[in-house]
Design an enzyme around this catalytic site. Structure first.
Site, PDB file in Angstrom:
ATOM      1  N   CYS A 228      37.486  41.873  45.341  1.00  0.00           N
ATOM      2  CA  CYS A 228      37.842  40.587  44.741  1.00  0.00           C
ATOM      3  C   CYS A 228      36.687  39.595  44.776  1.00  0.00           C
ATOM      4  CB  CYS A 228      39.092  40.003  45.405  1.00  0.00           C
ATOM      5  SG  CYS A 228      40.599  40.599  44.607  1.00  0.00           S
ATOM      6  N   PHE A 229      35.591  39.978  45.411  1.00  0.00           N
ATOM      7  CA  PHE A 229      34.367  39.167  45.360  1.00  0.00           C
ATOM      8  C   PHE A 229      33.275  39.897  44.582  1.00  0.00           C
ATOM      9  CE2 PHE A 229      36.373  37.939  49.464  1.00  0.00           C
ATOM     10  CZ  PHE A 229      36.702  36.640  49.118  1.00  0.00           C
TER      11      PHE A 229
END
Length: 261
Positions: A228-229
């Site tokens: 998610c990063f």
């Protein structure tokens, strides 16, 4: 529910389609901070946390359901609000939290989707695939512009001129179309390429370019990812051959938890 499906369709929801059990690793796609808390619990002694019970409070429930109406506390198992989580039972607690957040709390929505999906495609026809392969089957192999990806990558601990980074891009450029898709899945959680190119790559909080961070520790360790990063943790390998071997192993074999043990 929009924010939930935007991220979790990348991994947990494909597991639901296949009838595969979700794990706490999949929570990273929904709530990275919460995932880190669960991971910390598993790796540390929690004997000094006397208030932790097998229940989730109303505020957590509202976050899961994305609703503003009042909800009552949820017990992860019968009598859970009165059962303390101990060092011996923390793995059970983490498993129950993952099952609730990614399955039980959204079961009506999951069932509605699966009813329609299974009317079109029998589960028997897709049962031979894992969740990553199913995404590629449904979405197809993407056209990935490595030059564009490289131009929209940021580094921490390395620079664009670092020897390991030069090896890395040489290896990535040699990937087959399928391995490029697997690599993109490994780092971002999906094989989809933004319509505007990689400058528009999204993370959990908005636009987030590909991140390559220097990973410290044993040089033979596998690369790992924070999907998610859009972050790849890349050890400083001693040769291009070692880097290629470790990276290929990661994208083919370490999909569960995206490289986290």
């Amino acid at each position: 529910m929009g924010n939930f499906w935007m991220c979790t369709l990348l991994a947990p929801f494909y597991k639901h389609i296949l009838g595969v059990k979700v794990t706490y690793h999949d929570i990273e796609a929904v709530d990275p901070d919460y995932y880190k808390n669960l991971k910390w619990m598993l790796e540390n002694d929690i004997s000094e946390l006397p208030d932790l019970t097998f229940s989730m409070d109303a505020d957590e429930e509202k976050l899961i359901l994305y609703e503003k109406n009042e909800v009552s506390d949820y017990e992860l198992k019968p009598g859970g609000r009165n059962i303390r989580v101990t060092e011996e039972t923390k793995h059970e607690y983490v498993d129950l939290v993952a099952e609730h957040r990614l399955s039980t709390a959204i079961r009506p929505q999951i069932n509605s989707f699966l009813q329609g999906f299974n009317e079109l495609i029998s589960r028997d026809l897709i049962s031979i695939f894992n969740d990553k392969e199913l995404e590629l089957l449904i979405s197809g192999l993407p056209e990935i512009d490595v030059i564009d990806l490289k131009a929209n990558t940021e580094y921490t601990g390395y620079t664009s001129a670092s020897t390991v980074i030069n090896w890395f891009w040489e290896v990535v450029k040699s990937f087959s179309k399928e391995d490029m898709a697997r690599f993109l899945q490994f780092v971002t959680g999906t094989s989809k390429v933004p319509l505007e190119g990689f400058k528009a790559l999204q993370g959990i909080s908005g636009p987030q370019r590909l991140q390559i961070h220097k990973a410290y520790g044993a040089p033979e360790r596998l690369p790992s990812a924070h999907t998610c990063f859009n972050q790849l943790d890349l050890p400083e390998y001693s040769s291009k051959e070692q880097l290629e071997d470790r990276l290929m192993l990661a994208i083919h074999e370490a999909s569960e938890g995206f490289g986290f043990g």
